[in-house]
Design a protein around this motif. Structure first.
Motif, PDB file in Angstrom:
ATOM      1  N   ARG A  44     -15.763 -11.923  15.824  1.00 37.77           N
ATOM      2  CA  ARG A  44     -16.975 -11.592  16.560  1.00 37.77           C
ATOM      3  C   ARG A  44     -17.054 -10.091  16.866  1.00 37.77           C
ATOM      4  NH1 ARG A  44     -16.879 -14.492  21.929  1.00 37.77           N
ATOM      5  NH2 ARG A  44     -14.824 -13.505  21.881  1.00 37.77           N
ATOM      6  N   LEU A  45     -18.282  -9.661  17.135  1.00 41.53           N
ATOM      7  CA  LEU A  45     -18.537  -8.280  17.533  1.00 41.53           C
ATOM      8  C   LEU A  45     -18.963  -8.292  18.993  1.00 41.53           C
ATOM      9  CD1 LEU A  45     -18.551  -5.419  16.327  1.00 41.53           C
ATOM     10  CD2 LEU A  45     -20.958  -5.765  15.737  1.00 41.53           C
ATOM     11  N   VAL A  54     -31.266  -4.237  20.688  1.00 45.24           N
ATOM     12  CA  VAL A  54     -30.283  -4.007  19.628  1.00 45.24           C
ATOM     13  C   VAL A  54     -29.027  -4.832  19.892  1.00 45.24           C
ATOM     14  CG1 VAL A  54     -28.706  -2.306  18.624  1.00 45.24           C
ATOM     15  CG2 VAL A  54     -31.109  -1.716  18.995  1.00 45.24           C
ATOM     16  N   ALA A  55     -28.545  -4.795  21.135  1.00 45.04           N
ATOM     17  CA  ALA A  55     -27.334  -5.539  21.468  1.00 45.04           C
ATOM     18  C   ALA A  55     -27.543  -7.041  21.291  1.00 45.04           C
ATOM     19  CB  ALA A  55     -26.916  -5.227  22.898  1.00 45.04           C
ATOM     20  N   LEU A 113     -21.444 -10.959  21.546  1.00 45.09           N
ATOM     21  CA  LEU A 113     -21.321 -10.964  23.000  1.00 45.09           C
ATOM     22  C   LEU A 113     -21.647  -9.567  23.504  1.00 45.09           C
ATOM     23  CD1 LEU A 113     -20.469 -12.118  25.764  1.00 45.09           C
ATOM     24  CD2 LEU A 113     -18.101 -11.491  25.186  1.00 45.09           C
ATOM     25  N   ALA A 114     -22.606  -9.480  24.425  1.00 44.84           N
ATOM     26  CA  ALA A 114     -22.993  -8.191  25.007  1.00 44.84           C
ATOM     27  C   ALA A 114     -22.688  -8.199  26.496  1.00 44.84           C
ATOM     28  CB  ALA A 114     -24.473  -7.910  24.771  1.00 44.84           C
ATOM     29  N   ILE A 115     -22.110  -7.114  26.968  1.00 40.30           N
ATOM     30  CA  ILE A 115     -21.821  -6.931  28.388  1.00 40.30           C
ATOM     31  C   ILE A 115     -22.515  -5.657  28.843  1.00 40.30           C
ATOM     32  CG2 ILE A 115     -20.031  -6.613  30.131  1.00 40.30           C
ATOM     33  CD1 ILE A 115     -18.087  -8.033  28.234  1.00 40.30           C
ATOM     34  N   ASP A 147     -29.268 -12.928  27.721  1.00 41.50           N
ATOM     35  CA  ASP A 147     -28.038 -13.708  27.589  1.00 41.50           C
ATOM     36  C   ASP A 147     -26.782 -12.861  27.778  1.00 41.50           C
ATOM     37  OD1 ASP A 147     -29.515 -16.003  27.063  1.00 41.50           O
ATOM     38  OD2 ASP A 147     -29.520 -15.649  24.894  1.00 41.50           O
ATOM     39  N   ALA A 148     -26.949 -11.561  27.968  1.00 45.63           N
ATOM     40  CA  ALA A 148     -25.793 -10.685  28.142  1.00 45.63           C
ATOM     41  C   ALA A 148     -25.154 -10.905  29.510  1.00 45.63           C
ATOM     42  CB  ALA A 148     -26.218  -9.225  27.997  1.00 45.63           C
ATOM     43  N   LEU A 149     -23.863 -10.597  29.587  1.00 38.98           N
ATOM     44  CA  LEU A 149     -23.185 -10.594  30.878  1.00 38.98           C
ATOM     45  C   LEU A 149     -23.507  -9.284  31.596  1.00 38.98           C
ATOM     46  CD1 LEU A 149     -19.618 -11.895  29.888  1.00 38.98           C
ATOM     47  CD2 LEU A 149     -21.545 -13.209  30.783  1.00 38.98           C
TER      48      LEU A 149
END
Length: 486
Positions: free
Chosen positions: A374-375, A396-397, A403-405, A429-431
């Protein structure tokens, strides 16, 4: 040097009732003293004309203003010149002394620092003494003090630094040319031999307001600063409007246009094949395919930066192949797609300076082929800067990362939660983890075998700007500490 002589050296004349001897020039009234020519310039926040009395009281020999203003009751000449910013750069150069004989300037939204450093490395590999100057500071093997930390320093500091490098035997210098610096004429006193343009995407609209104005500032490098007949190296894969404008400028000013990229005609990228440690490039030089080149740099955009640096490196076309043969010896640039740690399970963490939508897209898409898992991305956005790019970065993320934080970058004087909410609007949906160290820790903890973590936005920076305070923070060191390899 007499004031009239300075005007003459700048290619202009001025009617003078008094012709004082000028020892120094400055746009900072606090630095004015006997024999100083003070430039009272309008800025974004202050009008320099308000500081004329202070400069005169400290001994300034003359004043140049860029607009009609109330004249102080003084024997000191006050001269109105609409081209005052240009004159400041030219006169600063004339007083500082000779510059290195080979100076190249690189502009573009992304890739300036890497391209400048790669060009410096290529010159050194050719046996030249070389330096680079920009966001990463002054990089050289001399004891010349670094100018103030701006991508493009003020014209007085810039000319003094260049003259000091020349006195120390450095004859090759690669400069970053920011849009701010170009619009404010900071490079007008620099004699360039080459200029490069990497790309143009949304950035700095808090200053330029429109993309058209941002583009126009960048194009000044080729239309006004680069001398007629100079080398103009450009990435042909950039947006068509900017590339077309560059072609027109090159034709009109007889510039030596060298284009690189998948659509380039000088150095064309046929294929970039990722490897565990970098990539294999297939290039065509003037239409003739070359043997494969092994590049120890991960990321497709690094290939673009390397080709642009190469296209600015050679003066004589006979040296082209020799320059291209040096590309495998290039090393990575601090904070630019830099691997901070490799974990025992095959996962890795990288830091990158990406702080625009395009740059974030580039680094994520470039590292995707290097992961078998995963990226993961940890990122934020700077405060007191262009707000419009925040949801674009979030989008973009959301599209590119598994998974984006979302965390804090340099919030400056803005409310950090507001910055994060503008990003999260496009990646719900990002943390959300406000504390940057905690966000990086969460990213590392999420890594499974073969995953890649990208901590984006700050790159080489060693501090985080919160309010008006700079707190010590280095993404790479934090990653290594959390991973237990510091």
């Amino acid at each position: 040097m007499r004031l009239s002589q300075l005007f003459a050296l700048c290619g202009t004349s001025q009617s003078l009732t008094d012709d004082p001897d000028i020892l120094a020039v400055t746009a900072d009234s606090r630095r004015a003293g006997p024999g100083t020519l003070f430039f009272a310039l309008r800025g974004a926040k202050q009008d320099g004309s308000a500081f004329i009395p202070q400069a005169i009281s400290q001994g300034a020999a003359a004043v140049i203003v860029d607009q009609e203003t109330a004249r102080p009751d003084s024997a000191v000449p006050v001269i109105v010149r609409p081209d005052a910013k240009h004159l400041l750069a030219c006169m600063a150069s004339a007083l500082a002394g000779p510059q290195p004989s080979c100076i190249a300037a690189i502009t573009g939204t992304n890739g300036k620092s890497s391209t400048a450093d790669f060009l410096r490395q290529l010159w050194i590999l050719q046996g030249n003494r070389a330096a680079s100057l920009g966001t990463l500071g002054l990089i050289s093997d001399t004891d010349v003090p670094a100018p103030p930390s701006l991508t493009t320093p003020d014209p007085v500091s810039l000319s003094q630094t260049l003259a000091a490098l020349a006195r120390n035997g450095v004859e090759h210098v690669a400069l970053e040319a920011s849009s701010h610096g170009l619009e404010q004429h900071r490079l007008d006193g620099v004699t360039l031999t080459a200029a490069g343009f990497s790309n143009l995407t949304r950035d700095h609209l808090d200053y330029h307001l429109t993309l058209e104005a941002y583009r126009a500032a960048k194009l000044r490098l080729f239309d006004e600063v680069l001398p007629t007949g100079g080398i103009a190296a450009v990435n042909a894969d950039m947006d068509s409007e900017t590339f077309s404008a560059l072609q027109d400028i090159a034709a009109r000013r007889s510039l030596k246009l060298r284009s690189v990229g998948r659509n380039g005609t000088t150095l064309r990228l046929i294929e970039a094949r990722p490897t565990p440690s970098g990539q294999i490039l297939r290039l065509a030089l003037h239409g003739e395919e070359l043997p494969e080149i092994s590049l120890s740099l991960p990321g497709r955009f690094q290939a673009d930066n390397v080709m642009l640096a190469a296209a600015m490196c050679w003066q004589d076309d006979a040296d082209t192949r020799q320059v291209v043969a040096l590309l495998p010896r290039l090393t990575g640039v601090h904070g630019r797609c830099e691997r901070a740690v490799a974990l025992p399970n095959g996962a890795a963490a990288y830091v990158d300076y990406a702080h625009t939508p395009d740059a974030l897209d580039c680094v994520l898409s470039s590292l995707r082929p290097h992961t078998t898992g995963r990226l993961v991305v940890v990122f934020g956005a700077g405060g007191d800067r262009d707000r419009g790019k925040r949801p674009l970065m979030g989008a973009v993320a959301a599209r590119m990362a598994d998974l984006a934080i979302v965390t804090d970058d340099n919030p400056r004087t803005e409310e950090p939660s507001s910055i994060r909410s503008e990003i999260l609007a496009a990646c719900p949906d990002a943390l959300e983890i406000a504390d940057r160290r905690s966000a990086i820790a969460a990213g590392l903890e999420a890594l499974q075998p073969g995953d890649i973590l990208v901590v984006a936005g700050k790159g080489h920076e060693q501090g985080q700007i919160v309010g008006t305070e700079i707190l010590p923070f280095d993404d790479r060191l934090v990653i290594r500490e959390l991973a237990g390899v510091a």
